[in-house]
Write a protein that holds these residues in place. Sequence first.
Motif, mmCIF file in Angstrom:
data_model
loop_
_atom_site.group_PDB
_atom_site.id
_atom_site.type_symbol
_atom_site.label_atom_id
_atom_site.label_comp_id
_atom_site.label_asym_id
_atom_site.label_seq_id
_atom_site.Cartn_x
_atom_site.Cartn_y
_atom_site.Cartn_z
ATOM 1 N N ARG A 145 -2.849 21.896 -10.569
ATOM 2 C CA ARG A 145 -2.863 21.693 -9.114
ATOM 3 C C ARG A 145 -1.895 20.591 -8.708
ATOM 4 N N TRP A 146 -1.347 20.732 -7.515
ATOM 5 C CA TRP A 146 -0.526 19.670 -6.917
ATOM 6 C C TRP A 146 -1.434 18.793 -6.077
ATOM 7 N N VAL A 147 -1.416 17.502 -6.358
ATOM 8 C CA VAL A 147 -2.298 16.555 -5.687
ATOM 9 C C VAL A 147 -1.455 15.510 -4.958
ATOM 10 N N PRO A 148 -1.686 15.316 -3.633
ATOM 11 C CA PRO A 148 -0.965 14.258 -2.924
ATOM 12 C C PRO A 148 -1.458 12.896 -3.417
ATOM 13 N N VAL A 149 -0.539 12.084 -3.950
ATOM 14 C CA VAL A 149 -0.935 10.814 -4.560
ATOM 15 C C VAL A 149 -0.425 9.588 -3.797
ATOM 16 N N ASP A 150 0.421 9.792 -2.817
ATOM 17 C CA ASP A 150 0.917 8.666 -2.021
ATOM 18 C C ASP A 150 0.248 8.677 -0.654
ATOM 19 N N PRO A 151 -0.040 7.498 -0.124
ATOM 20 C CA PRO A 151 -0.747 7.435 1.158
ATOM 21 C C PRO A 151 0.150 7.775 2.355
ATOM 22 N N VAL A 152 -0.495 8.252 3.398
ATOM 23 C CA VAL A 152 0.183 8.422 4.681
ATOM 24 C C VAL A 152 0.284 7.036 5.304
ATOM 25 N N ILE A 153 1.488 6.610 5.624
ATOM 26 C CA ILE A 153 1.710 5.293 6.214
ATOM 27 C C ILE A 153 1.447 5.338 7.713
ATOM 28 N N LYS A 154 1.852 6.442 8.323
ATOM 29 C CA LYS A 154 1.655 6.602 9.767
ATOM 30 C C LYS A 154 1.401 8.082 10.058
ATOM 31 N N ASP A 155 0.417 8.361 10.867
ATOM 32 C CA ASP A 155 0.071 9.729 11.237
ATOM 33 C C ASP A 155 1.276 10.378 11.933
ATOM 34 N N PRO A 156 1.682 11.553 11.467
ATOM 35 C CA PRO A 156 2.830 12.220 12.086
ATOM 36 C C PRO A 156 2.668 12.450 13.591
ATOM 37 N N LYS A 157 1.426 12.597 14.066
ATOM 38 C CA LYS A 157 1.204 12.765 15.511
ATOM 39 C C LYS A 157 1.651 11.533 16.297
ATOM 40 N N ASP A 158 1.639 10.382 15.624
ATOM 41 C CA ASP A 158 2.086 9.149 16.264
ATOM 42 C C ASP A 158 3.597 8.932 16.138
ATOM 43 N N ILE A 159 4.223 9.715 15.269
ATOM 44 C CA ILE A 159 5.671 9.631 15.053
ATOM 45 C C ILE A 159 6.411 10.609 15.948
ATOM 46 N N TYR A 160 5.958 11.861 15.946
ATOM 47 C CA TYR A 160 6.634 12.939 16.666
ATOM 48 C C TYR A 160 5.831 13.316 17.898
ATOM 49 N N GLN A 161 6.140 12.659 18.994
ATOM 50 C CA GLN A 161 5.380 12.900 20.235
ATOM 51 C C GLN A 161 6.112 13.786 21.192
#
Length: 132
Positions: free
Chosen positions: A116-132
């Motif tokens: 399985r592919w597992v996301p191992v790095d954290p989200v620094i900023k929610d994309p909804k807050d980046i691409y408005q």
Amino acid sequence: MADLDPSLPLYEALKWDADGMIPAIAQDAAGRIVMFAYMNRESLAETLACGNAVYWSRSRRRLWRKGEESGHFQKILGIRTDCDGDVLLLTIEQVGGIACHTGRASCFFNELQGDRWVPVDPVIKDPKDIYQ
């Protein structure tokens, strides 16, 4: 495969694919690979002229100025090519610390664990807050 011929001018020395593209790997100054994209002659020329990474978006069929929507620009610190001249390596400063549209530092955040592919790095900023 023939080695890069350094006697040729900049664009002629590179090996462009049938679509006029060359793979480009973006690596931060600490050595972390943050992104992979394609460049064409126009995007490479604009990158050299402005000092920020400009790629060719194959899905949008147009130049993609990294950071144009997110503000997460990539300042060019250096550009290298491999021995064959068919891949570019961009050393960059990632403005804002986010290279991926998912809000992570790198697009390479999935790790193979078992089957399985597992996301191992954290989200620094929610994309909804980046691409408005």
